[in-house]
Scaffold this active site. Structure first.
Site, short mmCIF file in Angstrom:
data_model
loop_
_atom_site.label_atom_id
_atom_site.label_comp_id
_atom_site.label_asym_id
_atom_site.label_seq_id
_atom_site.Cartn_x
_atom_site.Cartn_y
_atom_site.Cartn_z
N ASN A 145 46.63 22.74 25.86
CA ASN A 145 46.49 23.04 27.29
C ASN A 145 45.00 22.99 27.62
O ASN A 145 44.25 23.89 27.27
CB ASN A 145 47.07 24.44 27.56
CG ASN A 145 46.83 24.90 28.98
OD1 ASN A 145 46.40 24.13 29.84
ND2 ASN A 145 47.10 26.18 29.24
N LYS A 153 43.61 23.13 30.49
CA LYS A 153 43.24 23.94 31.68
C LYS A 153 42.32 23.12 32.59
O LYS A 153 42.43 21.90 32.63
CB LYS A 153 42.61 25.27 31.24
CG LYS A 153 43.50 25.99 30.21
CD LYS A 153 43.13 27.41 29.97
CE LYS A 153 44.08 27.99 28.91
NZ LYS A 153 43.91 29.40 28.71
N HIS A 197 52.75 29.94 32.98
CA HIS A 197 51.55 30.34 32.23
C HIS A 197 50.99 31.62 32.87
O HIS A 197 51.02 31.77 34.09
CB HIS A 197 50.51 29.22 32.26
CG HIS A 197 49.39 29.47 31.31
ND1 HIS A 197 48.37 30.36 31.60
CD2 HIS A 197 49.14 29.00 30.06
CE1 HIS A 197 47.54 30.41 30.56
NE2 HIS A 197 47.99 29.59 29.61
N GLU A 238 48.11 32.55 33.50
CA GLU A 238 47.08 32.35 34.53
C GLU A 238 47.71 32.02 35.87
O GLU A 238 47.22 32.42 36.93
CB GLU A 238 46.10 31.25 34.06
CG GLU A 238 45.17 31.78 32.98
CD GLU A 238 44.68 30.75 31.98
OE1 GLU A 238 44.72 29.53 32.28
OE2 GLU A 238 44.24 31.16 30.89
N GLU A 276 53.05 33.88 24.78
CA GLU A 276 51.59 33.96 24.89
C GLU A 276 51.18 35.35 25.36
O GLU A 276 51.17 35.62 26.56
CB GLU A 276 51.08 32.93 25.90
CG GLU A 276 51.34 31.49 25.50
CD GLU A 276 50.30 30.57 26.14
OE1 GLU A 276 49.59 29.90 25.38
OE2 GLU A 276 50.18 30.55 27.36
N GLY A 287 42.37 33.15 25.35
CA GLY A 287 40.97 32.89 25.64
C GLY A 287 40.05 34.03 25.24
O GLY A 287 38.89 34.07 25.64
N SER A 323 44.62 32.13 21.47
CA SER A 323 43.56 32.00 20.48
C SER A 323 44.02 31.39 19.16
O SER A 323 43.58 31.81 18.09
CB SER A 323 42.86 33.35 20.26
OG SER A 323 42.27 33.79 21.48
#
Ligand code: PGA
Length: 252
Positions: free
Chosen positions: A9, A11, A98, A100, A170, A176, A215
């Site tokens: 991904n 991003k 996701h 985010e 996730e 991140g 991560s």
């Protein structure tokens, strides 16, 4: 044996030049052909990435995914891209839900479910992301949250629709941050997700890939992927470094 899958991904990172260089340095030619590999660039870069991969002697097996999709088929939805458009441009996977998107853009469980349905309708594979925040984990709500997110999708597409999906666990606190869930922590949640699918359809639960994301790096991928219910990874930061991504794919 379940499918093994590694998805990068990217991003909102990269330029035309850096992406082209990254693709030229990724090398998937020595990997087991049974492992599914995909990268998810921004919508703007999708066409170029599809083209470069199709011409690549070492990476033509790598598929392309989108990071987002509209839940509607077409119409007056300024700024959106439909699943049909993505399919026309050679996309095979779509990330939905996701964290985010859920946190920064307010996507609800219902919207994520609708996006999953739209993705399937266009013949693409949704990668349904679920995960708890740190506060939710500390309150002991991890299972409750991820199952609620999964159930919303199942309710919309039916358990038979899950056959067309990949699930990705996730934990939000691991995305991140450099902090990975331990293999045992991740396995516990993966088992809970698979258990839920098992209650609905035992055969389907056996074949649905459940990826871990948060991560993932070359140094921890092998231990994570060795867990019985972890079938690969959804990789953010490390997928932007060819050497890391090559090694993670090899671990799968
Ligand atoms: P990360 O991101 O690997 O950089 O933690 C994972 C993701 O957001 O999919």
């Amino acid at each position: 044996m379940r499918r093994r899958v590694v998805i990068g991904n990217w991003k909102m990172h990269g330029s035309r030049e850096s992406i082209s260089e990254l693709l030229a340095t990724i090398d998937s030619s020595c990997l087991d052909p049974a492992i599914e590999i995909a990268v998810c660039p921004t919508s703007l870069h999708i066409a170029e990435v599809v083209e470069q991969l199709s011409k690549s002697s070492k990476n033509s097996r790598i598929a392309v995914g989108a990071q987002n999709v509209c839940d509607a088929e077409s119409g007056a939805f300024t700024g959106e891209v439909s699943a049909q458009m993505l399919a026309e441009f050679g996309v095979r996977y779509v990330l939905v839900g996701h964290s985010e998107r859920r946190e920064l853009y307010g996507e609800s469980d219902q919207l994520v479910a609708a996006k999953t349905a739209a993705t399937i309708s266009s013949g693409l594979t949704p990668v349904v992301c679920v995960g708890e925040t740190l506060a939710q984990r500390q309150e002991g709500k991890t299972e409750f949250v991820v199952l609620r997110q999964l159930n919303a999708v199942v309710q919309q597409i039916g358990i038979e629709g899950i056959e067309k999906c990949i699930v990705a666990y996730e934990p939000v606190w691991a995305i991140g941050t450099g902090e990975t869930a331990s293999p045992a922590q991740a396995q516990e949640v993966h088992a809970a997700l698979r258990n839920r699918l098992q209650q609905l359809d035992a055969a389907l639960a056996e074949t649905t890939p459940i990826l871990y994301g948060g991560s993932v790096k070359a140094s921890n991928a092998a231990d994570l992927f060795a867990q019985p219910d972890i079938d690969g990874g959804l990789v953010g930061g490390a997928s932007l470094k060819a050497e890391e991504f090559n090694a993670i794919c090899a671990s799968a």
